[in-house]
Motif scaffolding. Structure first.
Motif: not given
Length: 397
Positions: A78, A80, A106-107
């Motif tokens: 994960e 961001e 990616l966010p």
């Protein structure tokens, strides 16, 4: 023997010592550890969460070349990106949102901290805001990277793998700076060469380190270590923020690694001498702790180490002073030889090596100009902000 001959002999002795006794600073083999054929091994307990923090002030020119590379990271865990728009007037924040919509990946979160509070430099104020937001996501690592830095798709994965495999708290890569214009070719490789001479990478990376530094453009930092080191609050007034960050981490007991990058590049252009001059001179006197005696010593050292050899060779040859010519020529040859690996790393012609004394003269003048600008009240100026002496770290950085 003449005074010139003795000066050349002293210079030659210094260069022999630099060649063998200054951590082999001239070698360029300190590269990211734990890399196997460009692929990072999977951590045994899975890939940790990472938040990328990008401080940005008036970066609309370079953001289209750098931000998409962060959004496109192929990181298996994960991750961001948080871009902190530090009071930009060129639409940096809005452009970042547009690029995220266009490229995906990616966010991305775009935020703004407002103007810095007294006692903070702008970049560290932006990092404070970004790190606070990042910590709410509970990441194991923070990637602190400048807005002009472009990353290959596997950059984050390789950084995390290196940190995990070698139990490192801070992994920093000196991004490969742009070398396109004539002045960039002359000055940029020397900039990295001088940095490595001042902070030999081998000394930094030893189990018992003899030096401490980082390269602020690309820093992977363990979040727990950042908390223990009180970063960035502990270095909020530092102009030389990367070295100050590394020292804060070291004081907190963290392990540090610094090396040259293969897959991390700066896309910021410095096409003319003026842009490069400002880049170097804005913080050089701060590096000398705003100390006139250190300034005088640095100028004298640059003269003896870099300028005496070619002067001794040419003047000795003209005047028939064989010892001066011989010692000056030998010192110049050692100097040029130590510069060759950096020129190869930057893929530049090797005939630039004998021109290092001229480049050193430019750096000497930039250093003096940095002090002059400080005493005129214009020192450490960057993108509309000027930081006085009180903003240099008081912890010896």
């Amino acid at each position: 023997m003449s005074i010139l001959a003795w000066s050349a002999i002293v210079s030659l002795a210094v260069w022999v010592w630099l060649l063998l006794g200054q951590g082999f600073f001239w070698r360029t083999d300190q590269r990211l550890p734990a890399v196997d054929d460009g692929r990072a091994p999977l951590p045994a307990d899975g890939w940790p969460r990472v938040v990328v923090v990008v401080p940005a002030r008036d970066e609309a020119e370079v953001l289209p070349l750098s931000l998409p590379s962060l959004l496109a990271q192929d990181y298996p865990g994960e991750a961001e990106v948080i871009l902190v728009d530090d009071g930009s007037t060129d639409g940096t924040g809005g452009l970042a949102g547009e690029l995220a919509e266009r490229y995906g990946g990616l966010p991305l979160t775009v935020t703004s901290p407002g103007e810095p509070e007294p006692g903070w430099t702008g970049k560290l104020w932006a990092l404070r805001h970004g790190i606070a937001l990042a910590r709410a996501r509970e990441p194991e690592f923070l990637l602190l990277t400048d807005a002009d830095i472009a990353h290959e798709p596997d950059s984050l994965r390789l950084l995390v793998a290196a940190a995990r495999a070698n139990d490192l708290d801070l992994v920093s890569q000196m991004a490969r700076l742009r070398v396109a214009s004539r002045w960039e070719r002359l000055i940029v490789p020397a900039f990295v060469y001088f940095f490595a001479q001042l902070y030999p990478f081998r000394w930094i990376n030893r189990a018992r380190p003899r030096a401490t530094a980082a390269a602020g453009g690309c820093v992977l930092l363990r979040t727990d270590t950042a908390v223990a080191a009180d970063v960035p609050e502990a270095i909020r007034h530092a102009v030389i923020d990367d070295v100050s960050l590394a020292r804060a981490v070291r004081r907190a007991g963290g392990r540090i690694w610094l090396g040259l990058a293969e897959r991390v590049d700066s896309v910021r252009p410095y096409p003319g001498l003026g842009e490069l001059w400002r880049m170097v001179s804005r913080s050089t006197y701060a590096q000398l702790r705003l100390n006139p005696l250190l300034l005088a010593g640095t100028v004298a050292g640059l003269v003896v180490i870099y300028l005496v050899p070619p002067v001794a060779l040419m003047a000795g040859a003209v005047a028939g002073d064989a010892p001066a010519a011989w010692a000056g020529g030998a010192a110049w040859a050692v100097m040029a030889g130590t510069y060759l690996p950096m020129l190869r790393y930057y893929r530049q012609p090797l005939w630039l090596a004998p021109l290092l004394p001229f480049t050193a003269l430019l750096y000497l003048l930039m250093t003096v100009d940095s002090a002059v600008q400080h005493y005129r009240g214009r020192g450490a100026a960057w993108k509309g902000r000027t930081y006085a002496g009180s903003y240099v770290s008081r912890n010896g950085e």
